[in-house]
Design a protein around this motif. Structure first.
Motif, PDB file in Angstrom:
ATOM      1  N   ALA A  64     122.536 -25.064 -66.879  1.00  0.00           N
ATOM      2  CA  ALA A  64     121.946 -26.332 -67.317  1.00  0.00           C
ATOM      3  C   ALA A  64     122.421 -26.625 -68.731  1.00  0.00           C
ATOM      4  CB  ALA A  64     120.427 -26.255 -67.279  1.00  0.00           C
ATOM      5  N   TRP A  65     122.800 -27.849 -68.978  1.00  0.00           N
ATOM      6  CA  TRP A  65     123.253 -28.256 -70.306  1.00  0.00           C
ATOM      7  C   TRP A  65     122.261 -29.195 -70.972  1.00  0.00           C
ATOM      8  CZ3 TRP A  65     127.323 -26.127 -72.757  1.00  0.00           C
ATOM      9  CH2 TRP A  65     128.237 -25.395 -71.987  1.00  0.00           C
ATOM     10  N   SER A  66     121.274 -29.641 -70.217  1.00  0.00           N
ATOM     11  CA  SER A  66     120.290 -30.565 -70.770  1.00  0.00           C
ATOM     12  C   SER A  66     118.912 -30.211 -70.249  1.00  0.00           C
ATOM     13  CB  SER A  66     120.644 -32.012 -70.401  1.00  0.00           C
ATOM     14  OG  SER A  66     119.706 -32.901 -70.983  1.00  0.00           O
ATOM     15  N   ILE A  67     117.920 -30.845 -70.791  1.00  0.00           N
ATOM     16  CA  ILE A  67     116.546 -30.592 -70.386  1.00  0.00           C
ATOM     17  C   ILE A  67     116.285 -31.088 -68.968  1.00  0.00           C
ATOM     18  CG2 ILE A  67     115.728 -32.760 -71.403  1.00  0.00           C
ATOM     19  CD1 ILE A  67     113.164 -31.325 -72.189  1.00  0.00           C
ATOM     20  N   VAL A  68     117.028 -32.087 -68.515  1.00  0.00           N
ATOM     21  CA  VAL A  68     116.903 -32.618 -67.160  1.00  0.00           C
ATOM     22  C   VAL A  68     117.759 -31.784 -66.214  1.00  0.00           C
ATOM     23  CG1 VAL A  68     117.315 -34.630 -65.688  1.00  0.00           C
ATOM     24  CG2 VAL A  68     116.415 -34.942 -68.002  1.00  0.00           C
ATOM     25  N   SER A  69     117.218 -31.480 -65.051  1.00  0.00           N
ATOM     26  CA  SER A  69     117.966 -30.702 -64.070  1.00  0.00           C
ATOM     27  C   SER A  69     119.249 -31.423 -63.659  1.00  0.00           C
ATOM     28  CB  SER A  69     117.106 -30.457 -62.832  1.00  0.00           C
ATOM     29  OG  SER A  69     117.873 -29.857 -61.798  1.00  0.00           O
ATOM     30  N   PRO A  70     120.340 -30.688 -63.433  1.00  0.00           N
ATOM     31  CA  PRO A  70     121.595 -31.322 -62.998  1.00  0.00           C
ATOM     32  C   PRO A  70     121.467 -32.091 -61.695  1.00  0.00           C
ATOM     33  CG  PRO A  70     121.993 -29.079 -63.730  1.00  0.00           C
ATOM     34  CD  PRO A  70     120.503 -29.246 -63.684  1.00  0.00           C
ATOM     35  N   SER A  71     120.447 -31.794 -60.904  1.00  0.00           N
ATOM     36  CA  SER A  71     120.259 -32.530 -59.644  1.00  0.00           C
ATOM     37  C   SER A  71     119.460 -33.808 -59.835  1.00  0.00           C
ATOM     38  CB  SER A  71     119.539 -31.636 -58.618  1.00  0.00           C
ATOM     39  OG  SER A  71     118.218 -31.347 -59.035  1.00  0.00           O
ATOM     40  N   GLY A  72     118.967 -34.055 -61.053  1.00  0.00           N
ATOM     41  CA  GLY A  72     118.146 -35.234 -61.309  1.00  0.00           C
ATOM     42  C   GLY A  72     118.962 -36.481 -61.578  1.00  0.00           C
ATOM     43  N   ARG A  73     118.379 -37.621 -61.298  1.00  0.00           N
ATOM     44  CA  ARG A  73     119.102 -38.891 -61.453  1.00  0.00           C
ATOM     45  C   ARG A  73     119.347 -39.255 -62.922  1.00  0.00           C
ATOM     46  NH1 ARG A  73     115.411 -43.589 -58.959  1.00  0.00           N
ATOM     47  NH2 ARG A  73     115.223 -42.099 -57.251  1.00  0.00           N
ATOM     48  N   PHE A  74     118.601 -38.659 -63.846  1.00  0.00           N
ATOM     49  CA  PHE A  74     118.768 -38.986 -65.263  1.00  0.00           C
ATOM     50  C   PHE A  74     119.618 -37.968 -66.023  1.00  0.00           C
ATOM     51  CE2 PHE A  74     114.376 -40.844 -64.469  1.00  0.00           C
ATOM     52  CZ  PHE A  74     114.873 -42.128 -64.259  1.00  0.00           C
ATOM     53  N   TYR A  75     120.164 -37.001 -65.323  1.00  0.00           N
ATOM     54  CA  TYR A  75     120.958 -35.957 -65.984  1.00  0.00           C
ATOM     55  C   TYR A  75     122.177 -36.570 -66.682  1.00  0.00           C
ATOM     56  CZ  TYR A  75     123.929 -31.823 -66.540  1.00  0.00           C
ATOM     57  OH  TYR A  75     124.728 -30.832 -67.042  1.00  0.00           O
ATOM     58  N   ASP A  76     122.427 -36.110 -67.915  1.00  0.00           N
ATOM     59  CA  ASP A  76     123.554 -36.621 -68.703  1.00  0.00           C
ATOM     60  C   ASP A  76     124.629 -35.538 -68.796  1.00  0.00           C
ATOM     61  OD1 ASP A  76     125.302 -37.777 -70.463  1.00  0.00           O
ATOM     62  OD2 ASP A  76     123.783 -38.382 -71.917  1.00  0.00           O
ATOM     63  N   LYS A  77     125.741 -35.744 -68.107  1.00  0.00           N
ATOM     64  CA  LYS A  77     126.838 -34.772 -68.098  1.00  0.00           C
ATOM     65  C   LYS A  77     127.571 -34.683 -69.433  1.00  0.00           C
ATOM     66  CE  LYS A  77     127.934 -35.046 -63.145  1.00  0.00           C
ATOM     67  NZ  LYS A  77     129.015 -35.295 -62.155  1.00  0.00           N
ATOM     68  N   ALA A  78     127.290 -35.626 -70.315  1.00  0.00           N
ATOM     69  CA  ALA A  78     128.018 -35.664 -71.587  1.00  0.00           C
ATOM     70  C   ALA A  78     127.788 -34.410 -72.429  1.00  0.00           C
ATOM     71  CB  ALA A  78     127.614 -36.902 -72.381  1.00  0.00           C
ATOM     72  N   PHE A  79     126.710 -33.673 -72.164  1.00  0.00           N
ATOM     73  CA  PHE A  79     126.427 -32.483 -72.964  1.00  0.00           C
ATOM     74  C   PHE A  79     127.225 -31.261 -72.517  1.00  0.00           C
ATOM     75  CE2 PHE A  79     122.443 -34.968 -73.207  1.00  0.00           C
ATOM     76  CZ  PHE A  79     122.418 -35.177 -74.574  1.00  0.00           C
ATOM     77  N   GLU A  80     127.799 -31.340 -71.332  1.00  0.00           N
ATOM     78  CA  GLU A  80     128.464 -30.159 -70.773  1.00  0.00           C
ATOM     79  C   GLU A  80     129.611 -29.701 -71.669  1.00  0.00           C
ATOM     80  OE1 GLU A  80     129.476 -30.982 -66.721  1.00  0.00           O
ATOM     81  OE2 GLU A  80     127.393 -31.246 -66.107  1.00  0.00           O
ATOM     82  N   GLY A  81     129.556 -28.425 -72.036  1.00  0.00           N
ATOM     83  CA  GLY A  81     130.610 -27.826 -72.850  1.00  0.00           C
ATOM     84  C   GLY A  81     130.578 -28.172 -74.314  1.00  0.00           C
ATOM     85  N   THR A  82     129.501 -28.809 -74.792  1.00  0.00           N
ATOM     86  CA  THR A  82     129.477 -29.288 -76.176  1.00  0.00           C
ATOM     87  C   THR A  82     128.812 -28.326 -77.155  1.00  0.00           C
ATOM     88  OG1 THR A  82     127.409 -30.507 -75.824  1.00  0.00           O
ATOM     89  CG2 THR A  82     129.488 -31.698 -75.436  1.00  0.00           C
ATOM     90  N   TYR A  83     128.178 -27.280 -76.675  1.00  0.00           N
ATOM     91  CA  TYR A  83     127.496 -26.361 -77.590  1.00  0.00           C
ATOM     92  C   TYR A  83     127.316 -25.009 -76.914  1.00  0.00           C
ATOM     93  CZ  TYR A  83     123.365 -27.183 -74.701  1.00  0.00           C
ATOM     94  OH  TYR A  83     122.501 -27.246 -73.639  1.00  0.00           O
ATOM     95  N   GLY A  84     126.959 -24.020 -77.739  1.00  0.00           N
ATOM     96  CA  GLY A  84     126.577 -22.712 -77.214  1.00  0.00           C
ATOM     97  C   GLY A  84     127.719 -21.725 -77.127  1.00  0.00           C
ATOM     98  N   GLY A  85     127.360 -20.440 -77.254  1.00  0.00           N
ATOM     99  CA  GLY A  85     128.332 -19.376 -77.076  1.00  0.00           C
ATOM    100  C   GLY A  85     129.324 -19.218 -78.206  1.00  0.00           C
ATOM    101  N   ASP A  86     128.992 -19.718 -79.391  1.00  0.00           N
ATOM    102  CA  ASP A  86     129.905 -19.625 -80.537  1.00  0.00           C
ATOM    103  C   ASP A  86     129.258 -18.726 -81.587  1.00  0.00           C
ATOM    104  OD1 ASP A  86     131.500 -19.981 -82.786  1.00  0.00           O
ATOM    105  OD2 ASP A  86     131.880 -22.100 -82.356  1.00  0.00           O
ATOM    106  N   ALA A  87     129.525 -17.425 -81.509  1.00  0.00           N
ATOM    107  CA  ALA A  87     128.898 -16.458 -82.415  1.00  0.00           C
ATOM    108  C   ALA A  87     129.271 -16.717 -83.871  1.00  0.00           C
ATOM    109  CB  ALA A  87     129.290 -15.042 -82.011  1.00  0.00           C
ATOM    110  N   ALA A  88     130.502 -17.109 -84.113  1.00  0.00           N
ATOM    111  CA  ALA A  88     130.933 -17.374 -85.488  1.00  0.00           C
ATOM    112  C   ALA A  88     130.134 -18.526 -86.088  1.00  0.00           C
ATOM    113  CB  ALA A  88     132.430 -17.689 -85.515  1.00  0.00           C
ATOM    114  N   LYS A  89     129.931 -19.559 -85.315  1.00  0.00           N
ATOM    115  CA  LYS A  89     129.156 -20.698 -85.800  1.00  0.00           C
ATOM    116  C   LYS A  89     127.700 -20.302 -86.025  1.00  0.00           C
ATOM    117  CE  LYS A  89     128.138 -25.556 -84.748  1.00  0.00           C
ATOM    118  NZ  LYS A  89     128.381 -26.681 -83.795  1.00  0.00           N
ATOM    119  N   ALA A  90     127.140 -19.495 -85.100  1.00  0.00           N
ATOM    120  CA  ALA A  90     125.757 -19.040 -85.245  1.00  0.00           C
ATOM    121  C   ALA A  90     125.585 -18.272 -86.547  1.00  0.00           C
ATOM    122  CB  ALA A  90     125.361 -18.170 -84.053  1.00  0.00           C
TER     123      ALA A  90
END
Length: 540
Positions: free
Chosen positions: A328-354
């Protein structure tokens, strides 16, 4: 008034709110009446009163004996159930709902407009269902009995989610006699009855609940797989918390259906030709960690962002669910009609940045165990998990996240798995920094109101934002689908991207495994959770 037509849908194309279209089952043959089914479930309900419903895993039990005014089709549109249709006023301040005739509760009481009013009035009683009263019914003015077959829902302001409420377990109909005379109305039981295809016959705490066919039942919604009474004579749900025990009970023939099959056990099902496995993503909100901005150090945006970057979500999901979980990339489930795919791949998993963010926030030193410190205080975040709501090995997932954030950024995630009373006290007293939750609401707007609005019953982020409240209010008042999509995309952007108060993890998924001699199991359309036993049958 503006008339909105509710069209019948194909019986073959859709699953039902109360049952579900029969799933293919080699060996089950054609549907037939009779038989006693044993079904193992992961979660024991906290209550058998649908008004008090709070566990998505218990939803399939609700629809056995209770029903709502509406259900949904697979597009999320409303389909009449105990209602026959509705009219929305042009100003959006009232809904006139016509009701089915000839429907009776299990105790013989008639279902009519007075019963609908009695149920809503009960929900407004102080202390009975405070979260429902404060959120789902906050725009309700009153319920008016027009005639025995018609009610009018009057509102103080436009609220498109009121119909969604009338399609939820909390909006299900309880006999007025039960509302008045039940020994323990909140807990439910054999004396709290509905109109559904099964009657609750007995409940043994910690062991099982037994439902018996309602022979008089003849008012399934148009989306059901059949009409008339249920096929099964009885269905017994056994409470087996451990997945290995559930799977073992199925493979050994002690039970015929189970729900909740972890990835580690799937090969035991898929390798057996006498069994089948089906999966469905839930709608509503994703399973996510909500960050409490009232407590340090999460009152610092940089620390919230660092926590999110410190987790390689896909890696921890794969380690726990072996590739079967949907990120999941957003608070809305990927199966929901309001899901925003724009968040996919935009954050997370960057230890250096953390680590850079934590350095900027002043957490520059470490203790002997490798955890970051500031002014002699360890960077500790408390995650309190409420045991009755833990599903899908979420306790194991929390341990994986715990290890990940320690290794990548020196964050001490303190995971506590506790009983309901201890969890409730901790949450009410603010003794936590991380709250975990997912909801299977058909309309994600209902979930977001509960989780994000400043007055939301489970707003555990404690984010108090006039901007966010305004967006949520607009989403609740706006009927235009395109406008609602834009509003909920803005909401997602605000909480996920701008404020970083949510760490989405995965889209909840339900699994059903059954013997090949069982037919008719399935999932609720849109919600994606297991359906009731109404359409289920056993081969001869």
């Amino acid at each position: 008034m503006r008339r909105r037509a509710l069209l019948a849908v194909s019986l073959l194309a859709l699953t039902a709110g109360c049952g579900g279209s029969p799933a293919p089952a080699a060996g089950a043959g054609e549907p037939r009446a009779g038989g006693d089914l044993i079904w193992a479930v992961e979660t024991e309900p906290l209550t058998f009163n649908p008004h008090q419903y709070s566990q998505a895993k218990a939803r399939l039990l609700v629809w056995n004996s209770f029903e709502a005014l509406f259900t949904h089709d697979d597009k999320g549109d409303y389909v009449p159930w105990l209602a026959t249709g509705y009219e929305a006023a042009p100003d959006g301040l009232s809904y006139t709902i016509t009701l089915r005739t000839g429907v009776t509760f299990h105790d013989g009481e008639p279902f009519d407009a007075n019963a609908v009013k009695a149920n809503v009035d009960q929900l407004l009683v102080d202390g009975y269902a405070p979260a429902v009263k404060a959120v789902q019914l906050r725009n309700l003015k009153n319920v008016e009995v027009v005639d025995p077959g018609t009610v009018r829902i009057n509102l103080t302001r436009p609220d498109v989610l009121i119909l969604d409420f009338l399609a939820t377990p909390q909006g299900a109909q309880i006999s007025p006699k039960s509302l008045k005379n039940a020994k323990n109305l909140k807990a439910g039981g054999v004396d709290v009855v509905g109109t559904g295809p099964f009657v609750l016959e007995s409940y043994t705490a910690g062991q099982q609940v037994v439902y018996r066919k309602n022979q008089a039942y003849d008012w399934a919604p148009a989306t059901a797989g059949h009409t008339g009474a249920a096929y099964l004579d009885t269905v017994t749900y056994r409470f087996l918390k451990e997945s290995s025990v559930r799977v073992g009970a199925l493979t050994s023939g002690q039970v015929q259906v189970i729900e909740g099959v972890p990835a580690t056990d799937e090969p035991l099902i898929t390798a057996n030709r006498q069994l089948r496995l089906d999966r469905s993503l839930n709608s509503g909100s994703a399973y996510a960690y909500y960050l409490n901005v009232d407590n340090a150090p999460l009152d610092d945006l940089r620390v919230r962002q660092a926590f999110r970057e410190a987790v390689d979500v896909q890696a921890v999901l794969d380690s726990v669910y072996r590739g079967t979980a949907t990120r999941a990339w957003s608070i809305v489930s990927p199966s929901g009609r309001f899901y925003d795919k724009a968040f996919e791949g935009t954050y997370g998993g960057d230890a250096a940045k953390a680590n850079a963010l934590l350095d900027q926030a002043g957490w520059t030193t470490r203790d002997a165990e490798g955890f970051r410190t500031k002014d002699g205080r360890r960077l500790t975040l408390r995650l309190v998990q409420n045991a009755p709501f833990v599903r899908d090995r979420r306790d194991v997932l929390a341990q994986a996240v715990q290890a990940a954030v320690k290794q990548s950024a020196g964050i001490d995630l303190n995971v506590q798995l506790v009983d309901q009373g201890t969890a409730t006290a901790a949450l009410n007293d603010g003794e936590y920094e991380v709250f975990d939750n997912s909801r299977a609401d058909t309309d994600a707007g209902a979930a977001l109101n509960l989780l994000l609005h400043s007055q939301g019953a489970i707003n555990r982020t404690h984010l108090d934002s006039a901007e966010l409240d305004a967006l949520l209010d607009q989403g609740q008042a706006t009927a235009d689908p395109a406008q609602r999509l834009k509003i909920y995309q803005d909401i997602q952007r605000y909480v996920v991207q701008d404020q970083a108060v949510v760490l989405p993890l995965y889209a909840p998924q339900d699994q059903l495994a059954a013997a090949a001699t069982v037919g008719g199991t399935g999932f609720e359309p849109t919600a994606g959770v297991p359906a009731s036993a109404y359409d289920v049958w056993l081969a001869r």
